[in-house]
Scaffold this motif. Structure first.
Motif, PDB file in Angstrom:
ATOM      1  N   LEU A 193      50.378  38.112  39.180  1.00 38.28           N
ATOM      2  CA  LEU A 193      49.219  37.336  39.628  1.00 38.28           C
ATOM      3  C   LEU A 193      48.022  37.725  38.782  1.00 38.28           C
ATOM      4  CD1 LEU A 193      47.765  35.458  41.600  1.00 38.28           C
ATOM      5  CD2 LEU A 193      47.540  37.395  43.172  1.00 38.28           C
ATOM      6  N   ASP A 194      47.586  36.832  37.904  1.00 37.89           N
ATOM      7  CA  ASP A 194      46.479  37.143  36.991  1.00 37.89           C
ATOM      8  C   ASP A 194      45.186  36.497  37.478  1.00 37.89           C
ATOM      9  OD1 ASP A 194      45.183  38.256  34.869  1.00 37.89           O
ATOM     10  OD2 ASP A 194      46.390  37.292  33.318  1.00 37.89           O
ATOM     11  N   GLU A 195      44.066  37.097  37.049  1.00 37.22           N
ATOM     12  CA  GLU A 195      42.727  36.670  37.495  1.00 37.22           C
ATOM     13  C   GLU A 195      42.690  36.617  39.020  1.00 37.22           C
ATOM     14  OE1 GLU A 195      40.342  36.638  35.529  1.00 37.22           O
ATOM     15  OE2 GLU A 195      41.251  36.432  33.555  1.00 37.22           O
ATOM     16  N   ALA A 196      43.241  37.641  39.633  1.00 32.95           N
ATOM     17  CA  ALA A 196      43.413  37.646  41.090  1.00 32.95           C
ATOM     18  C   ALA A 196      42.098  37.757  41.845  1.00 32.95           C
ATOM     19  CB  ALA A 196      44.340  38.803  41.491  1.00 32.95           C
ATOM     20  N   GLN A 197      41.059  38.240  41.178  1.00 31.48           N
ATOM     21  CA  GLN A 197      39.798  38.479  41.892  1.00 31.48           C
ATOM     22  C   GLN A 197      39.190  37.201  42.463  1.00 31.48           C
ATOM     23  OE1 GLN A 197      40.041  38.870  38.513  1.00 31.48           O
ATOM     24  NE2 GLN A 197      38.783  37.179  37.807  1.00 31.48           N
ATOM     25  N   GLN A 257      34.399  40.044  37.496  1.00 27.01           N
ATOM     26  CA  GLN A 257      34.541  38.670  37.018  1.00 27.01           C
ATOM     27  C   GLN A 257      34.856  37.689  38.152  1.00 27.01           C
ATOM     28  OE1 GLN A 257      36.565  38.040  33.146  1.00 27.01           O
ATOM     29  NE2 GLN A 257      36.928  40.244  33.116  1.00 27.01           N
ATOM     30  N   GLY A 258      34.684  38.109  39.392  1.00 24.31           N
ATOM     31  CA  GLY A 258      34.915  37.213  40.518  1.00 24.31           C
ATOM     32  C   GLY A 258      33.833  36.155  40.595  1.00 24.31           C
ATOM     33  N   THR A 259      34.197  34.879  40.470  1.00 23.45           N
ATOM     34  CA  THR A 259      33.190  33.818  40.402  1.00 23.45           C
ATOM     35  C   THR A 259      33.370  32.757  41.485  1.00 23.45           C
ATOM     36  OG1 THR A 259      34.573  32.770  38.721  1.00 23.45           O
ATOM     37  CG2 THR A 259      32.719  34.080  37.941  1.00 23.45           C
ATOM     38  N   THR A 260      34.071  33.104  42.562  1.00 29.77           N
ATOM     39  CA  THR A 260      34.176  32.184  43.694  1.00 29.77           C
ATOM     40  C   THR A 260      33.396  32.776  44.869  1.00 29.77           C
ATOM     41  OG1 THR A 260      36.227  33.301  44.371  1.00 29.77           O
ATOM     42  CG2 THR A 260      36.443  31.312  43.024  1.00 29.77           C
ATOM     43  N   PRO A 261      32.935  31.918  45.795  1.00 26.84           N
ATOM     44  CA  PRO A 261      32.194  32.446  46.958  1.00 26.84           C
ATOM     45  C   PRO A 261      33.027  33.419  47.796  1.00 26.84           C
ATOM     46  CG  PRO A 261      31.896  30.063  46.773  1.00 26.84           C
ATOM     47  CD  PRO A 261      32.965  30.446  45.790  1.00 26.84           C
ATOM     48  N   TRP A 262      34.356  33.338  47.680  1.00 24.79           N
ATOM     49  CA  TRP A 262      35.244  34.198  48.465  1.00 24.79           C
ATOM     50  C   TRP A 262      35.851  35.306  47.597  1.00 24.79           C
ATOM     51  CZ3 TRP A 262      35.775  28.915  47.796  1.00 24.79           C
ATOM     52  CH2 TRP A 262      36.610  28.521  46.755  1.00 24.79           C
ATOM     53  N   ALA A 263      35.238  35.599  46.442  1.00 19.15           N
ATOM     54  CA  ALA A 263      35.822  36.554  45.492  1.00 19.15           C
ATOM     55  C   ALA A 263      36.172  37.883  46.163  1.00 19.15           C
ATOM     56  CB  ALA A 263      34.848  36.800  44.344  1.00 19.15           C
ATOM     57  N   THR A 264      37.217  38.514  45.653  1.00 14.08           N
ATOM     58  CA  THR A 264      37.746  39.762  46.208  1.00 14.08           C
ATOM     59  C   THR A 264      36.695  40.865  46.209  1.00 14.08           C
ATOM     60  OG1 THR A 264      39.920  39.167  45.356  1.00 14.08           O
ATOM     61  CG2 THR A 264      39.579  41.479  45.936  1.00 14.08           C
ATOM     62  N   ARG A 265      36.557  41.534  47.353  1.00 16.65           N
ATOM     63  CA  ARG A 265      35.584  42.636  47.459  1.00 16.65           C
ATOM     64  C   ARG A 265      36.201  43.973  47.106  1.00 16.65           C
ATOM     65  NH1 ARG A 265      33.514  40.950  53.368  1.00 16.65           N
ATOM     66  NH2 ARG A 265      35.768  40.702  53.549  1.00 16.65           N
ATOM     67  N   SER A 266      37.469  44.163  47.384  1.00 18.79           N
ATOM     68  CA  SER A 266      38.146  45.410  47.025  1.00 18.79           C
ATOM     69  C   SER A 266      39.624  45.120  46.846  1.00 18.79           C
ATOM     70  CB  SER A 266      37.950  46.477  48.105  1.00 18.79           C
ATOM     71  OG  SER A 266      38.775  46.215  49.232  1.00 18.79           O
ATOM     72  N   TRP A 267      40.277  45.902  45.970  1.00 18.78           N
ATOM     73  CA  TRP A 267      41.698  45.690  45.734  1.00 18.78           C
ATOM     74  C   TRP A 267      42.530  46.139  46.928  1.00 18.78           C
ATOM     75  CZ3 TRP A 267      42.302  42.080  42.667  1.00 18.78           C
ATOM     76  CH2 TRP A 267      41.579  41.956  41.482  1.00 18.78           C
ATOM     77  N   GLU A 268      42.054  47.112  47.685  1.00 15.69           N
ATOM     78  CA  GLU A 268      42.782  47.524  48.896  1.00 15.69           C
ATOM     79  C   GLU A 268      42.889  46.355  49.869  1.00 15.69           C
ATOM     80  OE1 GLU A 268      41.098  51.170  47.003  1.00 15.69           O
ATOM     81  OE2 GLU A 268      40.292  49.199  47.551  1.00 15.69           O
ATOM     82  N   GLU A 269      41.791  45.635  50.022  1.00 12.43           N
ATOM     83  CA  GLU A 269      41.781  44.471  50.912  1.00 12.43           C
ATOM     84  C   GLU A 269      42.707  43.380  50.382  1.00 12.43           C
ATOM     85  OE1 GLU A 269      38.523  41.076  52.019  1.00 12.43           O
ATOM     86  OE2 GLU A 269      37.812  43.165  52.041  1.00 12.43           O
ATOM     87  N   ALA A 270      42.672  43.167  49.065  1.00 17.25           N
ATOM     88  CA  ALA A 270      43.522  42.145  48.457  1.00 17.25           C
ATOM     89  C   ALA A 270      44.998  42.462  48.670  1.00 17.25           C
ATOM     90  CB  ALA A 270      43.220  42.037  46.962  1.00 17.25           C
ATOM     91  N   LEU A 271      45.377  43.717  48.463  1.00 14.01           N
ATOM     92  CA  LEU A 271      46.783  44.107  48.625  1.00 14.01           C
ATOM     93  C   LEU A 271      47.238  43.957  50.069  1.00 14.01           C
ATOM     94  CD1 LEU A 271      46.860  47.251  46.307  1.00 14.01           C
ATOM     95  CD2 LEU A 271      48.071  45.097  45.926  1.00 14.01           C
ATOM     96  N   THR A 272      46.324  44.175  51.006  1.00 12.16           N
ATOM     97  CA  THR A 272      46.660  43.986  52.418  1.00 12.16           C
ATOM     98  C   THR A 272      46.985  42.519  52.697  1.00 12.16           C
ATOM     99  OG1 THR A 272      45.277  45.849  53.096  1.00 12.16           O
ATOM    100  CG2 THR A 272      45.802  44.216  54.782  1.00 12.16           C
ATOM    101  N   HIS A 273      46.140  41.606  52.199  1.00 12.79           N
ATOM    102  CA  HIS A 273      46.396  40.171  52.396  1.00 12.79           C
ATOM    103  C   HIS A 273      47.681  39.745  51.689  1.00 12.79           C
ATOM    104  CE1 HIS A 273      42.658  39.692  54.416  1.00 12.79           C
ATOM    105  NE2 HIS A 273      41.902  39.867  53.358  1.00 12.79           N
TER     106      HIS A 273
END
Length: 682
Positions: free
Chosen positions: A463-467, A494-510
């Motif tokens: 999964l690229d540009e995951a932020q 480089q997160g450019t969406t209103p919902w951009a990832t705040r932390s990788w720990e949170e992303a991995l949980t989702h």
């Protein structure tokens, strides 16, 4: 491996001779496959088709790309691998390349870069030579071997130094699609590339750290190390858009890997036609992980408890399953938390089993065929339809977004009233086909579909540009690798969406990979020192805590800030950049693209759109800032930074978009502006 050496040739000629012999051996390998006659080994046409396809793929994998070096390095071991320290264990010589090549006797002439014996090429150092006496790197012009460079790792008298050929390969001008980095993989990158299939890895990497290349090379490595398993389960690379996927699509084939599918998240969830858009507020709520609970409630709300017994008539006998017993079956299925559709399929069999128990008690001896017949009985089918009706995922989401009362019932305590109003359609659609679905709606339908029927899992997903993914999009990707693993690549800055990832720990949980390992790449190989230093001025505003990228390039690159009065002067800056070798990207705020397109035409400059492949004749690409992410050009002209920032809904997102645009250059950056530059760049 070791071979007789013709001492009449100088070292460079000997290496050229080995290259010619290796190319001839690869050609012979390909001809052997092409000459295979399968007529006597296939039992039927199905086997023949499968075998023919496998042979075709093998032929493609053995292609000799004329401009791609067959091998790029050589390792001279002190001892035979695995026999270090053994008396008389003479060292061997291995040529390291993109794929394995052997001669007519089966002896290797080129070793695949992924093989264990190749690993010291990337990791050996003066401190830890890994039993390597000499590491040789080769320089090429096109497909011709033109230079070599030696490191005597076991010689304490030779000081460690930066490889000139390595630097040249990193800085080589780029025309066409993305290239592999197999000749330049660094130790910290190699560690990630060779990490095991069982674990998920998340790579945080700033611009130019090679995170995309690391992810693609990890796929290639895993296919080498776990070929049989991944052939069964499949692999997938997910990118942010079609332009990006087109840019990277040649990397894996160049490494001999042809079976990896590529897609965007939108491709994965494309069950309905997307014709609408959401405003930022609605998109954020629809992308929130809480929507998963709303959907779960809405799906299982279709289940109702039986109001009467189920009576099955077979011949002269009537078998009655009381309502309370059917209810027990329904509650047991609900408690098991299995997919809605799987439980619905199990319900008639459970009711039929209850009937069979009664038959056995009365002295009959029914078998499985009787149970199947009872499960298909009209009374049982009617009861199942009433208790556990079928659910259409798209119709369910349509109702949630159209019916305020239905949404309120299932979002109670999850979304507040304002949030519910925000995602409700102002004008309800009449049908699934007429609805103007948004990209976020399609993700909701995909979630609902998975609640009904389990999504098949792949063996590995990159999964690229995951932020830039929302929590619900992470869940959509996670469904595709529930029993497999993932490589997650991105840069929080480089997160450019209103919902951009705040932390990788949170992303991995989702994603469903809470135990994933987070790695950080901070050494910059692509972006020149002066460019990355300038862009890093934005980091305190866009990602406060993130480690800035430190360029390891000896060449500081070309860098200029130029005040201009009109678009014609921007076109003139492009003309200057085109005087250098390599690709040129003119990046601008989306709203500025039409103006600049006219200026380029007026200057007589032909240009490409993102995703169109650059060639030596067409090297200039006009890039809207919204599509610049993941792309790279030798020289970049960045038009009007303030307009890039103003083109986004808020300042932080705008500054992140600007950070992306500033860091697309490999060799030089010219910033042109009429308006004042953003204060954060001061």
């Amino acid at each position: 491996m070791s071979r007789p050496v013709d001492d009449s040739l100088d070292p460079l000629e000997r290496e050229r001779s080995h290259l010619a012999s290796s190319r001839a051996a690869l050609r012979a390998m390909r001809e052997d496959v092409e000459s295979l006659d399968i007529r006597d080994v296939t039992a039927n046409w199905v086997n023949a088709e499968v075998l023919t396809r496998q042979i075709d793929e093998r032929i493609k994998a053995l292609a000799d790309l004329s401009d791609t070096p067959l091998f790029f390095g050589r390792l001279d071991y002190l001892h035979a691998p695995g026999a270090e320290g053994a008396e008389g264990a003479e060292g061997e010589r291995f040529y390291i390349g993109r794929r394995h090549v052997h001669d007519a006797d089966g002896d290797p002439m080129v070793i695949d870069w992924r093989a264990p014996v190749s690993q010291p090429f990337y990791r050996a150092s003066k401190k830890d030579p890994m039993d390597i006496a000499l590491r040789r790197r080769f320089g090429y012009t096109g497909g011709d071997l033109t230079a070599y460079e030696d490191e005597h790792l076991s010689d304490p008298a030779e000081a460690a130094r930066t490889s000139r050929l390595l630097q040249q390969e990193i800085e080589r001008p780029r025309v066409g699609p993305m290239r592999d980095i197999v000749a330049t993989i660094q130790p910290e990158q190699d560690e990630i590339v060779r990490s095991g299939l069982g674990g998920t890895v998340c790579v945080q990497g700033g611009p130019g750290t090679g995170k995309t290349a690391v992810g693609l090379h990890r796929v290639a490595y895993l296919l080498y190390a776990h070929r049989e398993r991944l052939a069964r389960t499949g692999t997938l690379v997910i990118g942010p858009n079609r332009s990006f996927l087109h840019y990277i699509e040649q990397v894996l084939p160049a490494l001999g890997e042809l079976t990896v599918r590529q897609a965007t998240v939108d491709d994965l969830v494309a069950q309905v036609e997307v014709r609408g858009t959401d405003d930022a507020a609605a998109a954020v709520i629809k992308g929130d992980a809480r929507m998963a609970e709303v959907l779960r409630r809405a799906v299982y709300a279709h289940v109702s408890m039986p109001a009467e017994a189920v009576v099955v008539v077979r011949g002269s006998r009537r078998w009655r399953v009381p309502a309370y017993e059917v209810e027990e079956i329904v509650r047991e299925l609900l408690d098991r938390d299995i997919r809605y559709g799987a439980a619905r399929e199990a319900l008639p069999q459970r009711i039929a089993h209850a009937v069979l128990v009664q038959m056995e008690r009365s002295g009959e001896a029914p078998d499985d065929r009787v149970q199947d017949a009872v499960a298909r009985n009209a009374a049982v089918k009617a009861a199942v339809k009433a208790i556990w009706p079928p659910v259409d995922p798209a119709k369910l989401v349509l109702r949630l977004l159209s019916d305020g009362e239905f949404l309120a019932e299932h979002a109670d305590g999850v979304l507040d009233e304002d949030e519910q109003r925000t995602i409700l359609w102002a004008k309800p659609a009449r049908s699934v086909k007429s609805a103007k679905w948004s990209a976020a709606d399609a993700v909701l339908i995909d979630e609902a579909s998975d609640l009904v029927t389990r999504t098949p899992s792949l063996g590995h997903v990159v999964l690229d540009e995951a932020q830039d993914l929302s929590p619900m999009q992470y869940r959509a990707v996670g469904r595709r690798c529930t029993t497999g693993s993932a490589t997650v690549l991105g840069d929080l800055a480089q997160g450019t969406t209103p919902w951009a990832t705040r932390s990788w720990e949170e992303a991995l949980t989702h994603l469903g990979k809470r135990d994933g390992v987070i790695e950080e790449l901070t050494a910059g190989f692509r972006v020149p020192t002066d460019v990355i230093t300038y862009a890093s001025r934005l980091l305190p505003s866009i990602a406060p805590g993130l480690t800035p990228v430190a360029s390891i390039r000896d060449n500081p690159g070309l860098f200029e800030i130029r005040e201009v009065a009109e678009a014609a002067e921007v076109a003139a800056a492009c003309v200057e950049s085109l005087r250098h070798e390599g690709s040129v990207g003119l990046i601008a705020a989306d709203a500025r693209v039409p103006v600049l397109a006219e200026a380029l035409k007026a200057a007589g400059l032909e240009y490409l759109a993102p995703g169109e492949e650059t060639t030596r004749q067409a090297r200039l690409t006009l890039v809207p800032a919204s599509l610049a992410k993941g792309l790279e050009y030798d020289y970049v002209v960045l038009d009007e930074p303030a307009a890039v920032v103003d083109g986004e809904p808020d300042e932080r997102t705008g500054l992140r978009r600007l950070y992306v645009a500033l860091t697309r250059a490999v060799s030089g950056l010219t910033v042109t502006h009429t308006e004042a530059l953003p204060a954060q760049l001061g």
